[in-house]
Design an enzyme around this catalytic site. Sequence first.
Site, PDB file in Angstrom:
ATOM      1  N   SER A   8       0.848  -1.177   0.000  1.00  0.00           N
ATOM      2  CA  SER A   8       0.000   0.000   0.000  1.00  0.00           C
ATOM      3  C   SER A   8       0.888   1.234   0.000  1.00  0.00           C
ATOM      4  CB  SER A   8      -0.888   0.012   1.243  1.00  0.00           C
ATOM      5  OG  SER A   8      -1.432   1.296   1.480  1.00  0.00           O
TER       6      SER A   8
ATOM      7  N   TYR B   5      -0.025  -0.201  10.824  1.00  0.00           N
ATOM      8  CA  TYR B   5      -0.463  -0.489   9.456  1.00  0.00           C
ATOM      9  C   TYR B   5       0.671  -0.234   8.464  1.00  0.00           C
ATOM     10  CZ  TYR B   5      -2.912   0.141   5.008  1.00  0.00           C
ATOM     11  OH  TYR B   5      -3.308   0.069   3.698  1.00  0.00           O
TER      12      TYR B   5
END
Length: 307
Positions: free
Chosen positions: A144, A170
């Site tokens: 990501s 994350y």
Amino acid sequence: MTAEEVARGVDLAGQVALVTGGSSGLGLETVRVLAACGARICVPAIDPLVARAALRGIDGVDVWPLDLIDGVSIKTFATAFLERQSRLDILILNAGVMARPLFRDQEGHEGHFSINYLGHFRLTALLWPALIAAAKSRVVILSSRGHQICDVDLDDLDFVRRPYDKWMAYGQSKTANALFAVALDTRGRRHGVRAFSVHPGMIMTPGIRHLSRSELDAFDAVAPDGSPIIDPARDMKTVGQGAGTTVWCATAAVLDSIGGVYCENCDVALIEPSEGFGVRPYAINLERAEKLWRASARLTGLDIAIT
């Protein structure tokens, strides 16, 4: 490009694919498109009944139970898969969680690291014989743009010494996934196994369920009525567009001699991001990828040798 556009003219008849997180969001669209190309697809799921309902109407899909946060579940799944399938042509590691409050697996590993990265590391290592047996296979790992938040802290992977921050957790897991592709490709290229990491774009999927409306507004991701803003120029994509790079990495002939790269917008990303696009050098650094691999092998007791 959408996943459908990327896959136009692609023939996957006789090939076996596995897509984690394949019953919702980006994973569901990926499964739908690969199945339309003729692939036989396995979709692991925590709740097979819910997954089968979501996948109803897509031919050539089998759903098996798997919980990526549970090492025993992963081993049980992999053993059953290898008993039924001799080869695995496409492995797409798509499942993940984002920006959750602190949680840990049964071994004490921080939850984002455990599900997004370590569970996929376990699964890939256990399925390695099937990837090699395909003679020419690909592993696509969902990273990501979140990798730009931070590097992997190899001295504190589980937020034991440092304060927990859900975005740092994350970001670390997504950097780990980019490094995973680098180290995995190093081990696989001589066997015909190539690995890629992917940034799909900013897409409104069930993965954002832990974000508040104020957080979504801060990203300028939703319209006043709550609908997602679609603006590919700003990386805000539909699910079909978001799955495009995954399908491109899984099928594009131009990648036959390439691997270990971070991709976005159906292309290999530039190094040193500009205005948010591209990949940070630390996320594709071979030395750091090998250090993370060795740490992961110690944590899981699983390894793939460089031969």
